[in-house]
Design a protein around this motif. Structure first.
Motif, short mmCIF file in Angstrom:
data_model
loop_
_atom_site.label_atom_id
_atom_site.label_comp_id
_atom_site.label_asym_id
_atom_site.label_seq_id
_atom_site.Cartn_x
_atom_site.Cartn_y
_atom_site.Cartn_z
N ARG A 275 1.08 -1.10 -0.69
CA ARG A 275 0.19 0.12 0.08
C ARG A 275 0.32 1.56 0.18
N LEU A 276 0.19 2.17 0.22
CA LEU A 276 0.80 4.04 0.58
C LEU A 276 2.69 3.44 1.86
N GLU A 277 3.15 4.06 0.78
CA GLU A 277 4.36 3.23 1.04
C GLU A 277 6.16 4.49 1.00
N ILE A 278 6.25 5.31 1.58
CA ILE A 278 7.35 6.03 2.32
C ILE A 278 8.69 5.70 1.83
N VAL A 279 9.07 5.81 0.99
CA VAL A 279 10.83 5.67 0.59
C VAL A 279 11.45 6.44 1.20
N THR A 303 -1.09 11.04 6.07
CA THR A 303 -2.20 9.50 6.39
C THR A 303 -3.15 9.68 5.43
N GLY A 304 -3.67 8.79 5.92
CA GLY A 304 -5.23 8.23 5.17
C GLY A 304 -5.41 8.10 3.49
N MET A 305 -4.73 7.84 3.10
CA MET A 305 -4.95 8.27 1.50
C MET A 305 -5.04 6.41 1.52
#
Ligand code: SF4
Length: 385
Positions: A275-279, A303-305
């Motif tokens: 899912r939403l992943e911050i690299v 957050t929440g996306m």
């Protein structure tokens, strides 16, 4: 601005390993084993007899992505609450039974999706198996044989001296054989230990000796940090060999945290769509921006996306452009500016003060497109490269 082709991300390109072949059981609507996706479960911490509080916690767990929930049943009041909880829960409810065989029957009658029994501490369990098998078969209720190092059958403790992998496996397979004698095979098994090394070996042996679906768990794994590491290491070792059909991360922390960790473990192994992943890079002496602050602000802003978006936040031009190019969206910082990438293309360069708002703005546009394309939902996860 550059026009960007988005498209729907497919399932993970390459899962970590092919799965061990196991028997399929149904825990309510959730398939476990037989190649079904590895499910994530947790356990409530409320008194089960407090129906409102338990259902509230189950609702929170459901919202966090929990697929199966277990509830304790130490008293008659708890047993009496099971029918309402099982009926009103949005996810399948498993009753967790220790000591008292009568609650096994109560849970089956109550319509629980499965019942977990601990053969090591249920009174005269072996004598009750025939009746339990008959009741479970009549109601179509699977049974989890949940062996725990801390409550291992005394006979096996004497035989092995302690809860060795062999002792855990022998306990589980002995109990499974008693059910099999009565034609009952709607079973999944766990052999939990607080030591990941013992636990891994126990599950490896069990996987080699039976085709039952396996519920993975490191029992009493500890507070959030230690428990997360222990569970990730143990589950990673087993799942990377295809072993494991459903997982429960045990933390001395709110149960929704267990679910987040479990989901993250599966995503990390490509056993579930990421899912939403911050690299974000760990920063170093070359960083030309405050990477921690930038990563935190971008994470908070996203957050929440609810889309599987990969966002790269990189501190300099060494790895920045490369990572940013690989992500759906990214920034490579340097000289007080940020190059903003979307799907591998630099779409603009903005001053440092505008990096966060630009990334969030672009993420919203991509998310909107993904939602229109019907891409799956999720909470953000942070990965440090
Ligand atoms: S991207 Fe640059 S700042 Fe970040 S860790 Fe790598 S070299 Fe250091």
């Amino acid at each position: 601005m550059t026009a960007v082709s988005l498209g729907v991300p497919g399932m993970p390109v390459r899962p970590v390993a092919s799965r061990r072949e196991s028997r399929l059981i149904q825990v309510g609507p959730v398939a476990v084993g037989g190649g079904a996706p590895v499910s994530v479960q947790s356990m409530t911490t409320t008194r089960t007899s407090d129906i409102g509080a338990t259902l509230q916690q189950i609702a929170e767990l459901t919202a966090s992505g929990c697929q199966i929930v277990r509830v304790a049943c130490p008293t008659q009041d708890d047993a009496d609450a099971l029918a309402t909880i099982a009926r009103k829960s949005q996810i399948p409810v498993i009753a967790d039974i220790h000591f008292q065989p009568k609650y096994v029957f109560a849970a089956i009658e109550a319509g629980c999706a499965a019942v977990r029994v601990n053969p090591g501490n249920i009174k005269q369990f072996d004598d009750k198996v025939k009746e339990i098998a008959a009741a479970a078969k009549e109601h179509g209720t699977p049974i989890r044989i949940g062996v725990n190092a801390g409550s291992l059958d005394r006979r096996l403790l004497q035989k092995y001296g302690r809860a060795t992998p062999e002792a855990l496996v022998e306990s589980a397979l002995w109990e499974a054989s008693l059910f099999e004698e009565h034609g009952f095979r709607d079973i999944k098994i766990s052999v939990k230990h607080n030591d990941p090394v013992v636990m891994i070996e126990a599950y490896r042996q069990l996987a080699a000796q039976s085709d039952y679906p396996l519920h993975l768990g490191v029992t009493e794994a500890g507070p959030a940090f230690q428990g997360t590491i222990k569970s990730a290491v143990a589950f990673g070792a087993l799942l990377s060999q295809g072993i494991g059909d459903t997982i429960r991360v045990s933390l001395s922390a709110p149960p929704a945290e267990e679910v987040k960790v479990g989901i993250q473990i599966l995503e990390s192994l490509n056993l579930r769509q990421r899912r939403l992943e911050i690299v974000s890079c760990p920063s170093c002496g070359r960083a030309q921006v405050d990477v921690y602050k930038l990563a935190e602000e971008v994470t908070a802003g996203l957050t929440g996306m609810e889309v599987p978006l990969r966002v790269a936040v990189m501190g300099c031009v060494v790895n920045g452009p490369g990572e940013a190019r690989e992500a759906d969206l990214g920034v490579a910082s340097g000289n007080g500016k940020g190059q903003i990438f979307v799907k591998g293309e630099v779409i603009k360069t903005v001053p440092e003060s505008k990096i966060v708002e630009t990334l969030i703005e672009e993420a919203m546009k991509i998310a909107e497109q993904m939602e229109q394309d019907g891409v799956a939902a999720g909470e953000p996860a942070v990965t440090v490269s």
